[in-house]
Design a protein around this motif. Structure first.
Motif, PDB file in Angstrom:
ATOM      1  N   THR A 170       5.915  17.353  -4.465  1.00  9.75           N
ATOM      2  CA  THR A 170       6.045  16.287  -5.714  1.00  9.75           C
ATOM      3  C   THR A 170       7.324  16.618  -6.357  1.00  9.75           C
ATOM      4  OG1 THR A 170       3.607  16.267  -6.284  1.00  9.75           O
ATOM      5  CG2 THR A 170       4.985  15.564  -7.886  1.00  9.75           C
ATOM      6  N   LEU A 171       8.018  15.388  -6.582  1.00  5.57           N
ATOM      7  CA  LEU A 171       9.180  15.533  -7.393  1.00  5.57           C
ATOM      8  C   LEU A 171       8.933  14.266  -8.631  1.00  5.57           C
ATOM      9  CD1 LEU A 171      12.185  15.661  -7.638  1.00  5.57           C
ATOM     10  CD2 LEU A 171      12.651  13.522  -6.630  1.00  5.57           C
ATOM     11  N   GLY A 172       9.130  15.094  -9.643  1.00  8.66           N
ATOM     12  CA  GLY A 172       8.858  14.505 -10.958  1.00  8.66           C
ATOM     13  C   GLY A 172      10.197  14.047 -11.798  1.00  8.66           C
ATOM     14  N   PHE A 173      10.239  12.673 -12.266  1.00  9.60           N
ATOM     15  CA  PHE A 173      11.390  12.485 -13.139  1.00  9.60           C
ATOM     16  C   PHE A 173      11.125  11.271 -14.138  1.00  9.60           C
ATOM     17  CE2 PHE A 173      11.598  10.142  -9.268  1.00  9.60           C
ATOM     18  CZ  PHE A 173      11.698   8.734  -9.638  1.00  9.60           C
ATOM     19  N   GLU A 174      11.784  11.094 -15.308  1.00  8.15           N
ATOM     20  CA  GLU A 174      11.500   9.902 -16.220  1.00  8.15           C
ATOM     21  C   GLU A 174      12.552   8.907 -15.922  1.00  8.15           C
ATOM     22  OE1 GLU A 174      11.229   9.195 -20.785  1.00  8.15           O
ATOM     23  OE2 GLU A 174      10.988  11.016 -20.118  1.00  8.15           O
ATOM     24  N   THR A 188       9.289   5.409 -18.268  1.00  8.82           N
ATOM     25  CA  THR A 188       7.964   6.011 -18.011  1.00  8.82           C
ATOM     26  C   THR A 188       8.202   7.259 -17.063  1.00  8.82           C
ATOM     27  OG1 THR A 188       5.759   5.481 -16.985  1.00  8.82           O
ATOM     28  CG2 THR A 188       7.806   4.547 -15.841  1.00  8.82           C
ATOM     29  N   GLN A 189       7.099   7.805 -16.814  1.00  7.88           N
ATOM     30  CA  GLN A 189       7.277   9.329 -15.875  1.00  7.88           C
ATOM     31  C   GLN A 189       6.774   8.954 -14.473  1.00  7.88           C
ATOM     32  OE1 GLN A 189       8.280  12.165 -17.000  1.00  7.88           O
ATOM     33  NE2 GLN A 189       7.954  12.933 -15.050  1.00  7.88           N
ATOM     34  N   TRP A 190       7.595   9.270 -13.904  1.00  6.70           N
ATOM     35  CA  TRP A 190       7.423   9.127 -12.382  1.00  6.70           C
ATOM     36  C   TRP A 190       7.212  10.569 -11.715  1.00  6.70           C
ATOM     37  CZ3 TRP A 190       9.244   4.526  -9.220  1.00  6.70           C
ATOM     38  CH2 TRP A 190       9.480   3.404 -10.022  1.00  6.70           C
ATOM     39  N   ARG A 217       5.910   9.137   6.143  1.00 10.41           N
ATOM     40  CA  ARG A 217       4.597   8.222   6.552  1.00 10.41           C
ATOM     41  C   ARG A 217       3.484   8.450   5.506  1.00 10.41           C
ATOM     42  NH1 ARG A 217       8.263   5.898   8.064  1.00 10.41           N
ATOM     43  NH2 ARG A 217       8.824   5.680  10.197  1.00 10.41           N
ATOM     44  N   GLU A 218       3.617   9.774   4.689  1.00 11.65           N
ATOM     45  CA  GLU A 218       2.720  10.137   4.089  1.00 11.65           C
ATOM     46  C   GLU A 218       3.253  10.349   2.381  1.00 11.65           C
ATOM     47  OE1 GLU A 218      -0.569  12.712   5.028  1.00 11.65           O
ATOM     48  OE2 GLU A 218       0.355  12.836   7.134  1.00 11.65           O
ATOM     49  N   TYR A 219       2.859   9.480   1.506  1.00 13.32           N
ATOM     50  CA  TYR A 219       3.534   9.536   0.182  1.00 13.32           C
ATOM     51  C   TYR A 219       2.584   8.832  -0.849  1.00 13.32           C
ATOM     52  CZ  TYR A 219       5.330   4.785   1.547  1.00 13.32           C
ATOM     53  OH  TYR A 219       5.329   3.738   1.820  1.00 13.32           O
ATOM     54  N   VAL A 220       2.751   9.207  -1.900  1.00 15.00           N
ATOM     55  CA  VAL A 220       2.323   8.607  -3.060  1.00 15.00           C
ATOM     56  C   VAL A 220       3.417   8.198  -4.314  1.00 15.00           C
ATOM     57  CG1 VAL A 220       0.715   8.366  -5.057  1.00 15.00           C
ATOM     58  CG2 VAL A 220      -0.043   9.294  -2.886  1.00 15.00           C
ATOM     59  N   VAL A 221       3.741   6.855  -4.493  1.00 17.34           N
ATOM     60  CA  VAL A 221       4.789   6.706  -5.593  1.00 17.34           C
ATOM     61  C   VAL A 221       3.886   6.274  -6.688  1.00 17.34           C
ATOM     62  CG1 VAL A 221       6.767   5.425  -6.366  1.00 17.34           C
ATOM     63  CG2 VAL A 221       6.303   5.910  -3.754  1.00 17.34           C
ATOM     64  N   ASP A 222       4.048   7.155  -7.722  1.00 18.47           N
ATOM     65  CA  ASP A 222       3.279   6.826  -9.041  1.00 18.47           C
ATOM     66  C   ASP A 222       4.521   6.764 -10.306  1.00 18.47           C
ATOM     67  OD1 ASP A 222       1.853   7.075 -11.398  1.00 18.47           O
ATOM     68  OD2 ASP A 222       0.904   8.987 -10.751  1.00 18.47           O
ATOM     69  N   ALA A 223       4.237   5.598 -10.787  1.00 16.97           N
ATOM     70  CA  ALA A 223       5.245   5.251 -12.000  1.00 16.97           C
ATOM     71  C   ALA A 223       4.232   4.725 -12.911  1.00 16.97           C
ATOM     72  CB  ALA A 223       6.110   3.928 -11.354  1.00 16.97           C
ATOM     73  N   GLY A 224       3.578   5.866 -13.563  1.00 17.68           N
ATOM     74  CA  GLY A 224       2.761   5.448 -14.725  1.00 17.68           C
ATOM     75  C   GLY A 224       1.396   4.972 -14.173  1.00 17.68           C
TER      76      GLY A 224
END
Length: 289
Positions: A3-7, A11-13, A161-168
């Motif tokens: 997981t890579l997190g950033f703002e 919002t938090q990604w 091929r496997e990922y989750v992009v989460d933007a809040g």
């Protein structure tokens, strides 16, 4: 998952991938997000949107603006003008301005009419958007969802091929293992009203409690009146892409699902301010008793 997190964009990604992102891909994501913000942010003085607020004229947008503007064309029609990107001025009047003053400067103000104020054309170079008057553009109804899709496409192009992009409140999933996502209670963030299984789709939510700064003041406005919605508390939409899911999550505050399913394929849960909820047949069993 790594997981890579950033703002970014307020919002938090988090980007979760089966293998770590290499430095080049991380840099490409950062450049993409910054470019999108420099085009569409109404909270920075150097954006294209900031220039739209200064004077009428023609403005160059990237080619990716075409599907976003097409979606807005459709949503403003299906909602009778309630969903309209020109609602930015209405938000400013109520205090949700570039300075985050959260101090209303006047009574609710309707947005300028979309069809009469804005037109756009596409060519090989990109999109030209023309305004008949200075406007405060706000793409919050679907823009974050589109950026989730653009980041997802970048990851796919990089071989993931496997990922989750989460933007809040906006997510897009790809991969064999489904992701279980709790639906946050709009009046109690420590509770959930149900759980959705997300698999190779996008899930977007919109809720009045997300940006709330006063008695009855929040970010979901009816562009026809400039007033915050007071009948729907929260919506969740599952669709093939996040831009569509995001836009429909906003539209459900104003329009019955039967109007939207004529032109879109999606599933939904909608919770009203009196505690009732409705949902599409595929979401039966998602909500807790």
């Amino acid at each position: 998952m790594h997981t890579l997190g950033f703002e970014a964009i307020g919002t938090q990604w988090s980007l979760s991938t089966a293998v770590p992102l290499d430095p080049d891909t991380q840099a490409a994501v950062a450049d993409l997000v910054d470019s999108y913000d420099r085009t569409y942010s109404r909270f920075r003085s150097d954006s294209t949107v900031a220039r739209m607020a200064e004077a009428a004229g023609s403005f160059e947008l990237p080619a990716s603006a075409a599907p976003l503007l097409t979606l807005f064309d459709t949503l403003q029609r299906l909602t009778g003008g309630a969903v309209n990107p020109l609602v930015g001025r209405s938000l400013e009047v109520l205090g949700y301005d570039a300075a985050y003053s959260f101090q209303p400067s006047g009574p609710p103000a309707p947005a300028a009419a979309w069809v009469e104020t804005v037109s756009w054309t596409a060519d090989a170079r990109g999109i030209t958007l023309t305004t008949a008057a200075p406007v405060t553009f706000d793409i919050g109804a679907a823009g974050k969802g589109q950026l989730v899709d653009l980041v997802s496409a970048l990851l796919a192009d990089a071989g993931h091929r496997e990922y989750v992009v989460d933007a809040g409140s906006d997510l897009r999933h790809a991969g064999a293992a489904p992701l279980r996502v709790a639906l946050e209670h709009p009046y109690d963030t420590t509770r959930a009203i149900g759980v959705v299984s997300l698999s190779d789709r996008a899930l977007c939510a919109s809720a009045a409690n997300r940006r709330h700064w006063g008695d009855g003041l929040h970010h979901v406005l009816d562009a026809r009146t400039g007033s915050p919605v007071d009948t729907v508390a929260a919506t969740w939409v599952l669709a093939a892409d996040a831009m569509t899911a995001d836009g429909l999550a906003t539209a459900l505050f104003f329009t019955e699902p039967r109007e939207l399913v004529r032109e879109f394929a999606f599933d939904y849960v909608r919770m009203f301010t009196d505690g009732r909820a409705d949902y599409s047949p595929a979401m039966a069993g998602v909500l807790f008793p």
